[in-house]
Design an enzyme around this catalytic site. Structure first.
Site, PDB file in Angstrom:
ATOM      1  N   ASP A   1     -10.777  -0.395   4.985  1.00  0.00           N
ATOM      2  CA  ASP A   1      -9.651  -0.598   5.800  1.00  0.00           C
ATOM      3  C   ASP A   1     -10.028  -1.740   6.730  1.00  0.00           C
ATOM      4  OD1 ASP A   1      -7.671  -0.347   7.837  1.00  0.00           O
ATOM      5  OD2 ASP A   1      -8.492   1.641   8.558  1.00  0.00           O
TER       6      ASP A   1
ATOM      7  N   LYS B   1      -7.007 -10.766  11.656  1.00  0.00           N
ATOM      8  CA  LYS B   1      -5.892 -10.539  10.644  1.00  0.00           C
ATOM      9  C   LYS B   1      -4.707 -10.781  10.945  1.00  0.00           C
ATOM     10  CE  LYS B   1      -4.481  -5.766   9.071  1.00  0.00           C
ATOM     11  NZ  LYS B   1      -4.796  -4.291   8.886  1.00  0.00           N
TER      12      LYS B   1
ATOM     13  N   GLU C   1      -1.140   0.429   4.089  1.00  0.00           N
ATOM     14  CA  GLU C   1      -1.927   1.284   5.001  1.00  0.00           C
ATOM     15  C   GLU C   1      -1.193   2.760   5.007  1.00  0.00           C
ATOM     16  OE1 GLU C   1      -2.303  -1.038   8.581  1.00  0.00           O
ATOM     17  OE2 GLU C   1      -3.842  -2.306   7.482  1.00  0.00           O
TER      18      GLU C   1
ATOM     19  N   ASP D   1       1.957   5.143  11.641  1.00  0.00           N
ATOM     20  CA  ASP D   1       0.666   4.170  11.587  1.00  0.00           C
ATOM     21  C   ASP D   1       1.028   2.982  12.806  1.00  0.00           C
ATOM     22  OD1 ASP D   1      -1.448   2.683  11.437  1.00  0.00           O
ATOM     23  OD2 ASP D   1      -1.068   2.253   9.082  1.00  0.00           O
TER      24      ASP D   1
END
Ligand code: AMP
Length: 565
Positions: free
Chosen positions: A9, A71, A148, A174
């Protein structure tokens, strides 16, 4: 090559590793024994690269050397100045992957070369390719990129895999540090099908931190004359304190941001600012409301209502905010699943997917959907959609197009991604030409365009003149980095193989140069440079393997590099 695949992850704020050990997802601790590693990289003088907690600690003293939230930069193509020179986001992210890989190998005791990596569902093609390249630079082949929220649902479904009759509508909410994703799935025993997803890849806890930061910084300036804008050191410290205060306010009604031992007006003081949960919630409301709107949109797309949701899965640290639970509760009327850990569920799902990919989770399957629509530009600038958003993956769609002018023997295929009716309002993924079209009157030639999207949401396009057979195939890539990823992976594998083999000095040097050249070509080169670098590497690999066969000793037990996908 090891068949074992791990799950990663790769979060905006933290990265986690997991793998399926005797049927249970297990989080792999890092070298400090922590279950996650901050996604922070710091370039220290002398070439040392710090990753994780030590980079985060160094950020305060050396903000200019340190990169957080890399990211968010993937796929942007813009270099970042860090440690005195510009660096590509892929290169920075690769440092994190390198650390994750080393930690995983140390803990698991086997070489880690392949992984399933999770990505925000809304990650674009270019962002996915960029992430894959970063992993490749660290010698990790990202076999599959899983969205995800799908991973989170998969982890939850895994818990119910022995209940074949269970049929549940699952909502995964999420809300992490940098991104928000919501996904609606149907989970039936061991099968899990994504019905719809929505989200925003620039919406997360960091945005709430930014609001709080602005408020606190203004107060410190007004009350104590401390100017965070002019003081990078102070500003870094405030960012950390503000985030901590926000987290604290998830379990308390008020807290204080305290700067210990600051000199204010000549005297030593502890400048502080009190903040209440009510105030934080007022600042966070616009962001939380946006997540609620997107959740309603995903439910609508899935043709479901909030009342039908049978399981609510929360993931990402920001969903711990009481405000989130309150607002979600009004929409879904169900308490969140308690069997899962918000911060770890995505990694656990990646581990389950890794087991599926390596054939260790027989009978267990997940079907994902395309997170955006894909189409081509046609006459007048309109977008002709081939793959609709929320269509099941893998998807293969074809449509026949034609020419717009008499005698036209070449057509341009302009591939776009997005929901807008006009092509130019969507994200352009690339253009390519199909030559050799039969010369005829306009409207007569038949040009087949085919889009194929794999489980990782990566697009391949084919165009063919059905009369002449002329054909063009491309892997669409905003940054052209798919090839780059493969080359970078090959370079890393060859470099590693060489390091483990005792070679004559000449060959060792030659390989080192070729690996460096291949990395440069992967990063900046054109197609010709890349194919040349690949050819050189392939030849040298042959010599390298021959040297090993000659009885050259191998320094460690890691297997042969194997083929590059
Ligand atoms: P993740 O991307 O899942 O690692 O989530 C990290 C984000 O969650 C960061 O923005 C954190 O500040 C935030 N976060 C973590 N714990 C909490 C909490 N208890 N309350 C509010 N936000 C939190």
């Amino acid at each position: 090559m090891s068949e074992r695949v791990i799950g990663i992850d790769f979060g905006t704020t933290n990265a986690l590793i997991a793998w399926l050990d005797s049927g249970s997802p297990v989080i792999v601790p890092n070298d400090r024994g922590a279950r996650f590693t901050p996604s922070v990289v710091s370039y220290a003088p002398g070439g040392e690269v710090l990753v994780g907690e030590s980079a985060k600690n160094r950020a305060i003293a050396a903000p200019g050397d340190t990169v957080r939230a890399v990211k968010r930069l993937l796929g942007s193509g813009s270099p970042v100045l860090a440690g005195g020179r510009p660096r590509r986001p892929e290169e920075i992210a690769a440092e994190i992957f390198r650390k994750l890989r080393a930690d995983a190998e140390r803990f698991l005791g086997f070489p880690v070369e392949r992984a399933v990596v999770t990505v925000p569902a809304r990650f674009s093609d270019a962002q996915r390719r960029s992430l894959r390249e970063a992993a490749a630079l660290a010698g990790i082949d990202a076999l599959r990129l899983v969205n995800e929220p799908t991973a989170a649902a998969l982890a939850r479904a895994w818990l119910d895999r022995r209940k074949p009759d269970a049929d549940t509508l699952v909502l995964v909410y999420d809300f992490g540090g940098g991104t928000f994703d919501v996904t609606v799935l149907r989970s039936r025993g061991a099968a899990c099908e994504v019905l719809a997803s929505a989200g925003d890849d620039r919406l997360g806890g960091l945005d709430i931190d930014a609001e709080l930061y602005a408020e606190v910084a203004a107060a410190f300036k007004a009350d104590y004359g401390l100017d965070a804008e002019a003081d990078l050191f102070l500003s870094q410290q405030l960012w950390d304190l503000v985030e901590r205060a926000k987290i604290e306010l998830s379990s308390r009604d008020s807290t204080e941001v305290v700067l210990p031992f600051m000199r204010s007006a000549g005297a030593l003081a502890h400048p502080s600012f009190k903040i209440t949960r009510a105030r934080l919630e007022a600042l966070a409301t616009p962001f939380v409301e946006r997540t609620i709107r997107l959740t309603a949109e995903a439910l609508r797309d899935a043709k479901a209502t909030g009342a039908e949701v049978g399981a609510l899965v929360l993931s990402g640290g920001s969903s711990r905010m009481p405000l989130v639970r309150e607002r979600l509760g009004e929409l879904v009327r169900r308490a969140p699943e308690s069997r899962v850990n918000f911060e770890e569920i995505v990694a656990a799902g990646a581990a389950v997917e890794a087991a599926i990919v390596s054939g260790d989770a027989e009978g267990f399957a997940v079907r994902d959907v395309a997170t955006r629509s894909y189409g081509v530009e046609i006459e007048g600038g309109a977008c002709a959609v081939l793959v609709q958003r929320n269509e099941s993956l893998p998807a293969r769609k074809r449509r026949v197009f034609t020419t717009i002018a008499d005698g036209q023997d070449t057509v341009e295929i302009h591939v776009v991604q997005g929901e807008e009716r006009k092509a130019r309002d969507n994200l352009s993924l690339g253009r390519f030409l199909l030559a050799g079209v039969r010369k005829a009157r306009k409207g007569e030639p038949r040009i087949l365009v085919e889009f194929a999207i794999d489980e990782s949401d990566l697009l391949r396009v084919r165009a063919k003149d059905l009369d002449t057979g002329a054909e063009q195939r491309v892997v669409v890539s905003g940054s052209g980095s798919d090839d780059a990823a493969k080359l970078a992976l090959l370079a890393t594998r060859v470099g590693e193989l060489a390091a483990r083999t005792v070679l004559e000095a000449g060959l060792a040097d030659e390989i080192e140069d070729a690996v460096a050249a291949a990395r440069t070509a992967a990063a900046d080169g054109d197609e010709a440079a890349r194919s040349e670098a690949r050819a050189v590497l392939e030849t040298l690999t042959g010599e390298l393997l021959a040297a090993r066969d000659d009885g050259a000793s191998i320094k460690s037990g890691l297997g042969l590099a194997g083929t590059v996908r």
